[in-house]
Design an enzyme around this catalytic site. Structure first.
Site, PDB file in Angstrom:
ATOM      1  N   PHE A 281     -48.026  57.409   3.702  1.00 42.59           N
ATOM      2  CA  PHE A 281     -48.685  56.239   3.127  1.00 42.59           C
ATOM      3  C   PHE A 281     -48.911  56.479   1.638  1.00 42.59           C
ATOM      4  O   PHE A 281     -49.152  57.618   1.226  1.00 42.59           O
ATOM      5  CB  PHE A 281     -50.070  56.020   3.750  1.00 42.59           C
ATOM      6  CG  PHE A 281     -50.052  55.727   5.228  1.00 42.59           C
ATOM      7  CD1 PHE A 281     -49.914  56.754   6.163  1.00 42.59           C
ATOM      8  CD2 PHE A 281     -50.205  54.436   5.702  1.00 42.59           C
ATOM      9  CE1 PHE A 281     -49.920  56.493   7.527  1.00 42.59           C
ATOM     10  CE2 PHE A 281     -50.214  54.165   7.069  1.00 42.59           C
ATOM     11  CZ  PHE A 281     -50.069  55.194   7.977  1.00 42.59           C
TER      12      PHE A 281
ATOM     13  N   THR B 185     -45.917  59.738   9.350  1.00 39.40           N
ATOM     14  CA  THR B 185     -45.826  58.575   8.468  1.00 39.40           C
ATOM     15  C   THR B 185     -46.466  58.896   7.133  1.00 39.40           C
ATOM     16  O   THR B 185     -47.523  59.520   7.068  1.00 39.40           O
ATOM     17  CB  THR B 185     -46.464  57.332   9.105  1.00 39.40           C
ATOM     18  OG1 THR B 185     -45.728  56.986  10.274  1.00 39.40           O
ATOM     19  CG2 THR B 185     -46.422  56.140   8.148  1.00 39.40           C
TER      20      THR B 185
END
Lengths: 287, 287
Positions: free
Chosen positions: A181, A179
């Site tokens: 960010f 992921t």
């Protein structure tokens, strides 16, 4: 930055033990004050509300794709991207002490985490998936309730934080699960290491407008890393485009390309120019 | 088509009374056999499993954006788009007989429907939203349970189907709320009215590859209606691009543009060429 302390306050979505918390610590180190926020809306509002100096928002997962709500909130708020971090996501099945895998009938987690584990869920039809707000928050609730038929999918870190028991590890369909960010703040900071440029554009109607908008970047040899479209509210089937480019605004040809883009797009907003993150699969969390 | 009857079997995701059911009836009329499927996975599998002749899949909502799971399943299955339909989405708050708005503490619905009503939900913090699999299915359950503290967000049609009570109408944040569905089947059919072309492309690495892939369409004056990117599983930060063009493969210049695209992309898959839908806000369901 908060004047009363040297430790910047960093908001993240979720509860203690969330992947977002791990991402914040990895990007900024331990010398920060962590500010958990219950929703994406409250995460993006945290800076304006004086609760945080920075907000760390998930933009994209390498399996599930773009986090659509974050993209829409980037548009709604006037925050600047000043950094990014990419962390590997590995999901564990966590329950309360005394539970075994055979006893589990319900698995709670955030919909994106459930989507990461479709193969596992498909192979166990006796277990009902239940969408919740948060991965780590689900662990907290499962452990608190002490119901041995319930488990949560979350990072192992959450089991440590809440005293849960890890029943299974690596539930995710694919190993290559990351992921990304972005770190948001209210002011622009242009780092010397900035090499990634994010912007939002709106295009005039007609054939070839996206093609013409991309032309200056292609001509200058600037790599388009990502292109995301999001609907314009109230104007069905019209879109904002979000572009990530391998580029720094300190570069004269990037400046030229942006000037040309301004003439071809009806709106251009620079979200930020920041150092791009590089994380390899072999890196693991030290927190 | 099923040999034992002239009525084609059309699968849709959700339960009786779902927006998808309304979309199927609007596109194909009443002379169809409706085949409700519990999930997107089972919807896309319905044709191969011999359960349906067609599947109607939601691809996009004008507020919430692309239905990411549908895009991924389009890639995974070898189905062809042969039509599309756009229906207006209006959400009602539906509970069991005897309930009043003041008694409601929980609202169940599909996450996309909840996302349509964020303003309403934000204005009523005493009500907890709960994500479920389906809008109409939530109405069925709320009515069956008879719990006056629970309501569901769904189309009014679901209240009629299940004997629910409409407490409030038009909960959606924006009036201009439409969902676009595509009709899928196992064989290609090229209608004379086909004027919309959908394809998936994969691009080689490097700067300007998307720009070069779009060039043939721009040069021939073919309008790009939508561009969506989805992650390639196992290859972080690489994407498939889904293109919708105002074009028919019966047109010689479209044929030429596709031939040129084939040389510039590493993969090109034509999803379908079909008549585009046009639905205005004033049209309402007659079903």
């Amino acid at each position: 930055m908060n004047e009363t302390t040297n430790r910047p306050r960093v908001a993240f979505q979720g509860e203690r033990g969330a992947f977002s918390e791990e991402a914040a610590l990895r990007l900024l180190g331990d010398e920060i004050q962590l500010v958990p926020r219950p929703s994406f809306e409250s995460l993006f509002a945290a800076i304006n509300e004086g609760l945080a100096d920075y907000a760390l928002a998930p933009l994209e997962n390498s399996l599930a794709g773009s986090v659509q709500r974050s993209y829409d909130l980037l548009l709604e708020h006037s925050l600047h991207i000043v950094g990014e971090v990419i962390i590997p996501i590995s999901h564990s099945l966590i329950s309360c002490p005394g539970a075994t895998f055979e006893s589990i009938r319900t698995i709670e987690s955030h919909p994106v985490a459930l989507a990461h584990c479709l193969r596992f869920l498909g192979a166990h039809p006796q277990i009902r998936p239940l969408a919740t707000e948060d991965t780590a928050g689900s662990v907290a609730q499962v452990v608190r309730r002490g119901d041995r038929t319930c488990a949560a999918i979350a990072g192992k870190r959450a089991a440590e934080v809440y005293g849960g028991v890890v029943l299974l590890e690596h539930l995710e369909d694919h190993e290559e699960n990351y992921t990304r960010f972005v770190l948001l703040t209210s002011s622009t900071v242009l780092s010397d290491e900035a090499n990634k440029l994010s912007l939002i554009i709106k295009l005039p109607d007609g054939a070839g407008t996206l093609y013409h908008a991309l032309e200056p970047f292609a001509r200058h040899g600037l790599n388009l890393l990502k292109l995301e479209s999001r609907p314009i509210r109230g104007r069905p089937w019209e879109y904002y485009f979000y572009l990530d480019l391998q580029a720094s605004t300190k570069d004269k040809k990037v400046e030229d390309a942006l000037a040309e883009l301004n003439e071809r797009a009806s709106e251009v907003r620079i979200l930020g120019c920041y150092p791009s993150a590089r994380v390899t699969q072999t890196e693991t969390s030290t927190h």
